[in-house]
Design a protein around this motif. Structure first.
Motif, short mmCIF file in Angstrom:
data_model
loop_
_atom_site.label_atom_id
_atom_site.label_comp_id
_atom_site.label_asym_id
_atom_site.label_seq_id
_atom_site.Cartn_x
_atom_site.Cartn_y
_atom_site.Cartn_z
N UNK A 1 6.14 -12.91 -8.35
CA UNK A 1 5.22 -13.02 -7.48
C UNK A 1 3.99 -11.64 -7.72
N UNK A 2 3.41 -12.76 -7.44
CA UNK A 2 1.53 -11.83 -7.99
C UNK A 2 1.76 -10.24 -6.31
N UNK A 3 2.25 -9.24 -7.11
CA UNK A 3 2.21 -7.91 -6.38
C UNK A 3 1.30 -7.16 -7.01
N UNK A 4 0.77 -6.35 -6.24
CA UNK A 4 0.16 -5.09 -6.44
C UNK A 4 0.92 -4.34 -5.77
N UNK A 5 1.16 -3.17 -6.36
CA UNK A 5 1.96 -1.83 -6.63
C UNK A 5 0.21 -0.54 -5.95
N UNK A 6 0.59 -0.51 -4.75
CA UNK A 6 -0.50 0.37 -4.33
C UNK A 6 -1.10 0.55 -3.59
N UNK A 7 -2.61 1.12 -3.31
CA UNK A 7 -3.14 1.27 -2.61
C UNK A 7 -3.98 1.61 -0.72
N UNK B 1 0.58 -1.44 0.31
CA UNK B 1 -0.07 -0.65 -0.30
C UNK B 1 0.99 0.74 -0.16
N UNK B 2 0.07 2.25 -0.30
CA UNK B 2 1.26 4.20 -0.46
C UNK B 2 0.70 4.57 0.27
N UNK B 3 -0.90 4.67 0.71
CA UNK B 3 -2.24 5.90 1.78
C UNK B 3 -2.02 4.40 2.98
N UNK B 4 -2.87 5.71 3.35
CA UNK B 4 -3.74 4.13 4.91
C UNK B 4 -4.40 5.42 5.70
N UNK B 5 -5.06 5.40 5.82
CA UNK B 5 -6.28 6.16 6.62
C UNK B 5 -6.73 4.99 8.43
N UNK B 6 -7.17 5.96 9.16
CA UNK B 6 -6.70 5.46 10.85
C UNK B 6 -8.07 5.29 11.64
N UNK B 7 -8.92 4.30 11.15
CA UNK B 7 -9.95 4.23 11.68
C UNK B 7 -9.89 3.88 13.54
N UNK B 8 -9.24 3.79 14.20
CA UNK B 8 -8.01 2.81 15.50
C UNK B 8 -8.56 4.67 16.51
N UNK B 9 -8.89 3.91 17.61
CA UNK B 9 -9.18 4.70 18.82
C UNK B 9 -8.47 4.42 19.76
N UNK B 10 -7.80 4.85 21.29
CA UNK B 10 -7.58 4.99 22.47
C UNK B 10 -6.20 4.14 22.11
#
Length: 250
Positions: free
Chosen positions: A152-158, A104-113
């Motif tokens: 390998x079957x690898x995906x760039x990004x997401x 992955x190249x991006x992330x969204x944080x839905x965690x807490x505490x």
């Protein structure tokens, strides 16, 4: 202090690293409490590396109880500068099918505490870090190039959606994640990536798609833990091949 600069954090399915010639194990104590376990020092593909099992070597620590601050602080103070973080995820979009490997190249944080920052006690000033690009581009490209070199079957990004856990998500929650632009969902991506940035570490995630997320995939029924375990086991063979290929290039 060791001259090793590379650390591998193992997630579900990777509590040990086959092929690692172990030289010693180091118990670290940190200002943030105890890490998930001792740091394992060794040699992999001719390079000194360190290994730490994120969930503990017996896989007993759930995602929301992992001491991410202690883990990253311990690795930094043991002398590393780069981290390859292996994690199992659920696939949301069509390209994220099991048991594919994704960088992955991006992330969204839905965690807490969760203890999500090192900058909150005894500060001389307020500290902010840039997190526009949460993953190290150079390290991601090393991983991608090595994956392709061994077929390998690898995906760039997401975009990685980091959820609280330990329960899996509902179908409606996954629908929301997709509307938000997420491609995979996991429970350990944050605050680990953010803490690595605060510590100035190069950090990239090697995500293994263990299952379709809720409401996705053929049949879209309940998620089978047997299928998850099968996919993780199959994918981790490829992850170990990838690590042996990428370590000499770093």
């Amino acid at each position: 202090m060791t001259d090793s600069t590379i650390a591998i954090i193992g997630g579900t399915g990777l509590t040990s690293l086959n092929g690692l010639e172990i030289t010693r194990r180091e118990v670290m104590h940190t200002p943030y409490g105890e890490p998930s376990g001792p740091i394992t020092h060794g040699v992999l593909a001719g390079r000194e590396v360190m290994f730490l099992a994120r969930h503990g070597y017996g896989h007993t620590i759930p995602p929301h109880r992992i001491n991410y601050r202690a883990n990253l602080w311990a690795l930094k103070n043991a002398g590393i500068s780069r981290v390859v973080a292996v994690a199992a995820v659920g696939g949301i979009t069509a390209e994220m099918y099991p048991p594919r490997i994704v960088f992955p190249d991006q992330i969204i944080d839905y965690t807490w505490s969760r203890g999500h920052t090192l900058f909150e006690e005894d500060l001389s000033h307020v500290t902010h870090v840039d997190f526009t690009e949460p993953y190290c581009s150079e390290l991601r490209q090393c991983l991608l190039a090595s994956a392709r070199s061994i077929g390998l079957d690898a995906h760039d990004g997401g975009t990685y959606a980091a959820t609280q856990g330990p329960r899996l998500e509902t179908r409606a929650e996954v629908d929301r994640l997709e509307r938000d632009g997420c491609d995979v969902v996991g429970m350990t991506g944050m605050p680990e990536a953010g803490l690595a940035r605060e510590l100035g570490l190069g950090y990239a995630t090697c995500a293994v798609v263990a299952n379709w997320a809720a409401g996705r995939g053929e049949g879209a029924g309940e998620i089978s833990m047997e299928d998850v375990e099968k996919n993780v086991s199959e994918a981790m063979v490829n992850v170990r091949r990838l690590l042996e290929a990428v370590i000499p290039t770093m």
